[in-house]
Structures are given as structure tokens and as C-alpha cells.
Design an enzyme around this catalytic site. Structure first.
Site, PDB file in Angstrom:
ATOM      1  N   CYS A   7      -2.567   2.662  -2.432  1.00 39.41           N
ATOM      2  CA  CYS A   7      -1.873   1.682  -3.295  1.00 39.41           C
ATOM      3  C   CYS A   7      -2.256   1.866  -4.756  1.00 39.41           C
ATOM      4  O   CYS A   7      -1.445   1.658  -5.648  1.00 39.41           O
ATOM      5  CB  CYS A   7      -2.179   0.275  -2.822  1.00 39.41           C
ATOM      6  SG  CYS A   7      -3.933  -0.066  -2.682  1.00 39.41           S
TER       7      CYS A   7
ATOM      8  N   GLU B  74      -1.333  -8.180  -0.745  1.00 40.43           N
ATOM      9  CA  GLU B  74      -1.835  -6.969  -1.429  1.00 40.43           C
ATOM     10  C   GLU B  74      -0.731  -5.937  -1.323  1.00 40.43           C
ATOM     11  O   GLU B  74      -0.486  -5.399  -0.244  1.00 40.43           O
ATOM     12  CB  GLU B  74      -3.103  -6.468  -0.733  1.00 40.43           C
ATOM     13  CG  GLU B  74      -4.290  -7.389  -0.839  1.00 40.43           C
ATOM     14  CD  GLU B  74      -4.795  -7.529  -2.260  1.00 40.43           C
ATOM     15  OE1 GLU B  74      -4.752  -6.548  -3.023  1.00 40.43           O
ATOM     16  OE2 GLU B  74      -5.228  -8.642  -2.618  1.00 40.43           O
TER      17      GLU B  74
END
Ligand code: NAD
Length: 534
Positions: A306, A272
Site C-alpha cells: 500500500c 486502511e
């Protein structure tokens, strides 16, 4: 007692001062430490063990022994989930303490930390509810059908199983410490694996509490371990021959190094990684909602998320009005000079916006990195609409903290670093477009593909554009409500440089399993099951 002293009193507990290996809290073999500082003032916060390769080896050996002993993998997923539920409950029961620790460690306002920790506990319970689902997937007849010859021969009794993978390394980032870590720990354990967690050295104190949660919940020794340390500990974990999978959340650069470390042994990776999400605003969008969404998109958690929407792609018909209003709103925002006590400012409905204060960035090195991007952009002639600098102490209300003004850069070139690279701070880059095709081109103009949002009051247009955006999670909206929200049942992950694999949802649990087919011939599956259980 000041706010920092209060957090330091929480951090006296053993779990915040030791590694957790083989069910015990232990010192790092070499006795080295890492110091961490309060982002709002730069004052010393805490020191914790700097685990090295020898500590990682000890944790891997403990996990391997637990894996070979087999008790954990031999339980049903539902039984394992019952135990992990106690860990999720432990997060919920300790939210106030953990939120104060995350506020001091990351510099995020207490109330935001408390909200996201509540999310981690809730998500943990979701994972636990999947224990039964995983059990129901064991020994399921293969009958995929579809297409000519799509069903296995009638004389085969062939079933699918989902086996645990073995010893797994979980390497996590600092921006939402508990959320990022527990999103790995819960599914990895429920799937039957043994795991070693290596939290971020920048802000990972709340993750050390997971060792205590595991001990209190009765997880067998060695099944779950925590080794704090820097990148060397992470690298040792990724390279360990006994580790069969690394689940990683962090930067794209580190993700590719981890993939490289896993390649020689062909161990699995779930990555990720970073993002550079676009917020595409069409000129039929409500102006106030567009401004609110833009602020929330790039300023939540100080832009250190993110999925932060750090590229604004705005249609030329609304651009001037949107930028004027955005500048006005940003320049009104107060700085949050004590995140630990930032509980209820009350001047804005923070649940809707989460942008009512400007928090410090997490540490000195991130501050330098972000200012490097800003100084580089200014030197290259990029136009600064607002911000672009460090605020003065009088504006912040104290000194020594890692603050940066919320910054908007306009008319940015498509090949500029601030358009292409993840800054991971309160910095927005803006480009305009005129046609729908241009909007798609701009949104897809980086190597990342984590998330993006389309704002329009025309649902058909929003859908057309959403379907053409290359990102793992796209949000099409007329209001911006729910931007950045996640639901544990909805998978997410990255296209391109934003990652490999998917988190959340049943697919997120499957990431921690190996799919296996077993073909019973010469006797029936029913007989095999009868003998197996009898
Ligand atoms: P980072 O890559 O610097 O560090 C992440 C972790 O990797 C830390 O625990 C670190 O010690 C470890 N590490 C560093 N070098 C290593 C190596 N060579 N081998 C093994 N481990 C190593 O990232 P960060 O600064 O902690 O986190 C910020 C990044 O994380 C941003 O890029 C952000 O977008 C990303 N992120 C992604 C998601 C997502 O779900 N996609 C969520 C949160 C954060």
C-alpha cells in the site's frame, strides 16, 4: 519432493481446509471451495472453503454468544494479552512453514516472507505489552485542564474508561497476509472484543493458521473465528446487524462499499486503504542512494504494497542521471522463478534493498489489471523508459507465471491514470520539478495520502517539504535507509482516499475500544471501587 509439493504437505493440516467457528474447525455449510495457484508458474496450489453468508451468520452467532457470555470482556486486558502472546509466539515458532506458504500463495521470495512474518510476531508481542497500559487507562480521573473552565466541577468524581466495542469483523488484504490480519486480530482481542476474521480469497492461506493459534492458546470458543470466502462473505460480514465495527484493509473502492454497508446501522469503521505514494528527490541527494531508494520504493513485494512509492517526483538537475542509472540497474535484475526456495541469492544485501529479484504478481486477475494500465498508458502515448511488458519465458526461467517487467514511465501527465490510480504492481511513474513549491504540488496531486518520502541532503528543506505533504506517514531522509519500515509504536493511516482511522501505536489499540466517561456523584469513586472489588 519439489518446492510446491512441500508447501502442499503443510496445507494438509485441518486449519488450512476448514472454517474456524465457535472454537471448532468446520466445513463450509454449502461445501463450496476456492482454488489458488502458485504465482511463479500458475500451477494449482490448494483449495479452501468458500464461506458464504450462512457461514458468516454462524460465525457472528458464535461471536455474539461469546460476547454475551462475557468471560473474555470480563478479563483484564493484561490477562487477555497473556493469551494473545501465545498466539504471537505461535507465529514465531512456525515462521519457516508460514513463510513457505506465503511464498507459494503470494509469490514473494521466501526470505522476505520470513522477515515480515518475524515482524508480525514481534508486533503481536508489542500489542500484548499494551494490555497493562489499557488496564491502567481504566477509571482514570478526567482532568484534561487547559483553557478556561477546562476542569470538571470539584463535586464530580468523573473517570474515563475504554470499553470493548462488541462483535467486530476483520476483513484483510492479501499482500502481507499474516501481517495485515494479525495487526487487527491482536488489538481487537486484547481490547476485549469478539471477532470474525475474513482473509483475502486471493492469498490468505497463512491467515487460516490464526484459528489454530487461537485454539492452541486457549481463546474461549466463539471469541475468535475465521471464515474464508470471497467478497460475498466480506459483504455479509460488513452488513450483519450484530457486527458493531469493521476493521478493513484493502482497496479504496471496497473501503467505500464497506462504509456504505455500515452506514445504515451506524457501526464503526477503520479503513486502511490504497495509496500512490510519492518519492520526492531533490538534486542535492546522493545519486546511488536515490536510485536504490527508488527501486526499493516501487519494487518491494513486486510493487504490491500500500505504501509503495510508485510516483517519482525528481528535481530536474538530477533527473537524467537518476533515470539512466535506474534503467541500468532495473535491467540487471533477475526474475525470481521459484519464490518458495528464494532463500539466499547473495548478490545483493537484500535487507537493505529488498529489490534484488523481480517476483511475479499475485494472480492472473492482478496481472491482467496491471497490463491493462500499461497497455492503456502506451496507447495514450506515455513514454516507457524501461519494461512495459511481460518478460519472455527464457528470461524468467520458467513459463506460466504472472511476471511483469519492472516498468518506468516518464514525463507522465498529471491527470494520467498511471499517475492518479493505484496500479499495485511493479510500475513507476515519473514527473520532474524545479522549485520546492512544485515538489509539494506534485507530491500532493492525487486523492490518496498514505505515505511519502522526501530525499535531500538539506535537513531544513526536507523538513519544510515533509510538513507540507498530505499523507499519514512521511519519511524525510538523506539516505533512504529504513524506507517502508514500520515500528509497531508508530501510528500510520491515510489522509483522503487512503483511509479512515489509524493503525499501530496506542491509538491503534484505542480504535478497538469505545471511550466512556462515568460520573460518580453522591458517593466517592474510592468507595465504589472498594465495594466493586470487595
Ligand atoms: P480488495 O479491496 O479487493 O479486498 C480486500 C478484502 O475485502 C478481501 O478480503 C475481499 O474479499 C474483501 N471484499 C471485497 N469486496 C468486498 C465487499 N464489497 N464488502 C466486504 N468485503 C469485501 O483489496 P485487495 O486486492 O485484497 O488488497 C489490495 C489493496 O489493499 C490495495 O489497494 C492496497 O493498497 C490495500 N492495502 C492497504 C494497506 C494499508 O495499510 N493501508 C495495507 C495492505 C493493502
Amino acid at each position: 519432493m519439489n518446492s510446491l509439493n512441500k508447501v502442499q504437505s503443510h496445507l494438509l493440516a485441518e486449519c488450512f481446509n476448514k472454517l474456524f467457528i465457535g472454537g471448532q474447525f468446520v466445513d463450509a455449510i454449502d461445501g463450496k471451495k476456492i482454488s489458488t495457484y502458485y504465482p511463479a508458474t500458475g500451477d494449482f496450489l490448494h483449495e479452501f472453503p468458500r464461506g458464504k453468508a450462512n457461514d458468516v451468520d454462524a460465525a457472528v452467532a458464535a461471536a455474539e454468544a461469546a460476547w454475551e457470555e462475557g468471560t473474555w470482556a470480563g478479563m483484564s486486558a493484561a490477562e487477555r494479552a497473556d493469551i494473545v502472546t501465545k498466539m504471537a509466539q505461535g507465529i514465531e515458532d512456525n515462521i519457516e512453514m508460514l513463510a513457505e506458504i506465503e511464498a507459494a500463495d503470494v509469490g514473494k521470495p521466501y526470505r522476505q516472507a520470513a522477515m515480515t512474518l518475524g515482524g508480525a510476531a514481534g508486533e503481536g508481542k508489542y500489542w500484548c505489552s499494551l494490555g497493562k497500559v489499557l488496564d491502567a487507562e481504566q477509571d482514570v480521573p478526567v482532568n484534561s485542564g487547559g483553557g478556561e473552565g477546562g476542569v470538571p466541577p470539584a463535586e464530580w468524581d468523573v473517570v474515563y474508561r475504554r470499553d470493548p466495542i462488541g462483535v467486530i469483523g476483520l476483513i484483510s488484504a492479501w499482500n502481507y497476509p499474516m501481517n495485515v490480519a494479525f495487526r487487527k486480530v491482536a488489538p481487537a482481542l486484547i481490547a476485549g472484543n469478539c471477532a470474525i476474521l475474513k482473509p483475502s480469497e486471493i492469498a490468505g492461506l497463512s491467515c487460516m493458521f490464526i484459528g489454530k493459534l487461537a485454539q492452541d492458546a486457549g481463546i474461549p470458543p466463539g471469541v475468535f473465528n475465521v471464515v474464508t470466502g470471497d467478497r460475498d462473505a466480506g459483504a455479509a460480514l460488513a452488513a450483519s446487524p450484530s457486527v458493531s465495527m469493521i476493521s478493513f484493509t484493502g482497496s479504496t473502492l471496497t473501503g467505500s462499499k464497506i462504509m456504505g454497508a455500515c452506514a445504515p446501522k451506524l457501526s464503526q469503521v477503520a479503513l486502511e486503504l490504497g495509496g500512490k505514494s510519492a518519492l520526492v528527490v531533490f538534486d542535492d541527494t546522493d545519486l546511488d542512494k536515490a536510485v536504490e531508494t527508488t527501486m526499493k520504493g516501487f519494487l518491494t513485494n513486486g510493487g504490491q504494497i500500500c505504501t509503495a512509492h510508485t510516483r517519482l517526483v525528481v528535481q530536474d538537475g538530477i533527473e537524467a542521471r537518476l533515470l539512466n542509472k535506474l534503467k541500468e540497474e532495473l535491467e540487471k535484475l533477475p526474475f525470481c522463478n521459484d519464490p518458495i526456495t528464494e532463500k539466499d541469492r547473495g548478490d545483493r544485501a537484500w535487507e537493505d534493498g529488498m529489490t534484488d529479484v523481480v517476483q511475479p504478481v499475485v494472480c492472473e486477475s492482478q496481472h491482467k489489471k496491471i497490463m491493462g494500465f500499461l497497455n492503456g498508458a502506451k496507447a495514450a502515448g506515455v513514454e516507457v523508459l524501461t519494461g512495459g511488458d511481460v518478460p519472455d519465458d527464457a528470461t524468467v526461467g520458467n513459463s506460466g507465471g504472472y511476471f511483469i517487467q519492472p516498468t518506468v514511465l516518464i514525463n507522465v501527465e498529471r491527470d494520467a491514470d498511471v499517475w492518479q490510480k493505484e496500479v499495485f504492481g511493479p510500475v513507476l511513474s515519473v514527473r520532474s520539478f524545479s522549485t520546492e513549491d512544485d515538489a509539494v504540488l506534485e507530491a500532493n496531486s492525487t486523492s490518496f495520502g498514505l505515505a511519502s518520502t522526501v530525499m535531500s541532503s538539506d535537513p531544513a528543506k526536507a523538513m519544510r517539504v515533509a510538513n507540507r505533504i498530505r499523507a499519514g506517514a512521511v519519511f524525510a531522509t538523506s539516505t533512504g535507509e529504513g524506507l517502508l519500515a514500520e515500528h509497531p509504536a508508530v501510528s500510520r493511516g491515510g489522509f483522503g482516499c487512503s483511509g479512515v482511522g489509524r493503525e499501530l501505536g496506542i491509538g491503534g489499540l484505542h480504535e478497538y475500544t469505545e471511550l466512556k466517561s462515568v460520573n460518580y456523584t453522591g458517593f466517592s469513586l474510592a468507595d465504589a471501587k472498594k465495594k466493586h472489588t470487595g
